[in-house]
Design an enzyme around this catalytic site. Sequence first.
Site, PDB file in Angstrom:
ATOM      1  N   LYS A 107       0.818  -1.216   0.000  1.00  9.74           N
ATOM      2  CA  LYS A 107       0.000   0.000   0.000  1.00  9.74           C
ATOM      3  C   LYS A 107       0.855   1.271   0.000  1.00  9.74           C
ATOM      4  O   LYS A 107       0.358   2.349  -0.307  1.00  9.74           O
ATOM      5  CB  LYS A 107      -0.972  -0.015   1.164  1.00  9.74           C
TER       6      LYS A 107
HETATM    7  C1  LIG Z   1      -4.471  -4.581   1.519  1.00 14.67           C
HETATM    8  C2  LIG Z   1      -3.711  -5.842   1.456  1.00 14.67           C
HETATM    9  C3  LIG Z   1      -4.056  -6.887   0.573  1.00 14.67           C
HETATM   10  C4  LIG Z   1      -5.288  -6.836  -0.308  1.00 14.67           C
HETATM   11  O1  LIG Z   1      -5.174  -5.907  -1.344  1.00 14.67           O
HETATM   12  P1  LIG Z   1      -6.467  -5.407  -2.128  1.00 14.67           P
HETATM   13  O2  LIG Z   1      -5.992  -4.342  -3.046  1.00 14.67           O
HETATM   14  O3  LIG Z   1      -7.407  -4.884  -1.068  1.00 14.67           O
HETATM   15  O4  LIG Z   1      -7.042  -6.588  -2.830  1.00 14.67           O
HETATM   16  C5  LIG Z   1      -3.239  -8.011   0.512  1.00 14.67           C
HETATM   17  N1  LIG Z   1      -2.152  -8.121   1.311  1.00 14.67           N
HETATM   18  C6  LIG Z   1      -1.794  -7.159   2.184  1.00 14.67           C
HETATM   19  C7  LIG Z   1      -0.601  -7.356   3.028  1.00 14.67           C
HETATM   20  C8  LIG Z   1      -2.558  -5.978   2.294  1.00 14.67           C
HETATM   21  O5  LIG Z   1      -2.195  -5.029   3.168  1.00 14.67           O
END
Ligand SMILES: *Cc1c(COP(=O)(O)O)cnc(C)c1O
Length: 437
Positions: A107
């Site tokens: 993210k």
């Molecule tokens: C947010 C997150 C996901 C999922 O990603 P999306 O874009 O919501 O599908 C997977 N793994 C981790 C570690 C995350 O923080």
Amino acid sequence: MKFASTRNPQKLVSFKDTVFQGLAPDGGLYVPTTMPDMSKLFEGMNEKTSFVDIAETITKILASDELSPDAISRIAKRAFPFLPELKRLTENIHILELFHGPSCAFKDFGASFLATTMEEFLNKEERKAIILTATSGDTGSAVAQAFFGKKNINVVILYPSGRVSPLQEKQLTTVGGNVTALEVKGSFDDCQNMVKKAFVNPKLISQLPLTSANSINLGRLVPQAFYYIYGFTRTKKSPTKATYFCVPSGNFGNLTAGIYAWKWGLPVKGFIAATNINDVVPEYLQSGLFKARPSVQTLSNAMDVGNPSNFERLMALFANDWNKIRTVIYGEVVSDTETLETIRKVYEEYHIFIDPHTAVGILAAERFNRKSSNDNSDIIVLSTAHPGKFLETVEEATGKKPQLPDALARALKLPKQSVLIENSSKALENFLLDTFT
Ligand SMILES: *Cc1c(COP(=O)(O)O)cnc(C)c1O
């Protein structure tokens, strides 16, 4: 380029408006109105093309009518002082590590690009913004890190007291500077309600430049397409080999970004949507029926989503046609037992630690590989978080403790700084007015 809500394709909006509004006023999600063909550009890229170059090239195509070439170069350079890292696991399965940013999860790519882009727009117009967001843990720390020190921007993050992990709390409360952590005496849903009410509170919105930075913001999604292109350029050795991406998914933002790259002409053969037992999307791909339901807690908890917020955006890319989406996206579901077993197996066979989300992706890729019995393809698994963020689970699976990344180890040593507030809209209103007027 122009953008529009999934619910009103006629009303065109600018990139800037999608970035500062987040959600469209009609409740839909913003999407690009055209899909430029970038296949010639991709053909010209190779393993020497830097990540910043990719970011700059794509952003110019999307936003050059609103930002100068200089501004776009600045954004690309400032947003990405960290990089993805590609590792080969087996003959044809690769891992694209996306956790080398400040909060040690993928993210960071979206949050950092959004923060840097907002800063650039605000500088140009001499405006200020206050980012208001609620977090159940992980998203908040990526936002806090990304907006730290940004000019003309203050950040207020609400989190539920006692309901985030000690490590997550340290990540949220030790940033300081322009980032304030509000510790709410309530649940995550309470935090989210307080934020939602603030955005429709006439007194607040008339006096304060409130804006959101949540994960449905297109300004967080677009930069995630960059690492698909980056990963592709680094595995592509033979033109006859097909490439698949395997994406551990929850809200499906990450996978949607990959579909954008594919629509722009990146020659990807298909995508594997890997989920834990919160499997409404794999179920839809099987049956054609989408049935949202309450989420169930699992070891890969950032993917515990029962009603994925980007599903509407994903379906819009396939004209809501089940037959079309099934030819590009394949679902795989992985249980907690299988997640632990995969973490153990990967450690024993390849001597690397992986986090539970990545484990879901790796097992899904291995299964897909066996089913399609097609060794003449590369599968790139997105590795979404650093194993050190999930010490307990990794230790349970392997009997060993992975090392904590430096950024997290540092945060653990700093003192927690938070403002404790009551679970009420009035309390948030008072805090915001006292602090920012
Ligand atoms: C947010 C997150 C996901 C999922 O990603 P999306 O874009 O919501 O599908 C997977 N793994 C981790 C570690 C995350 O923080």
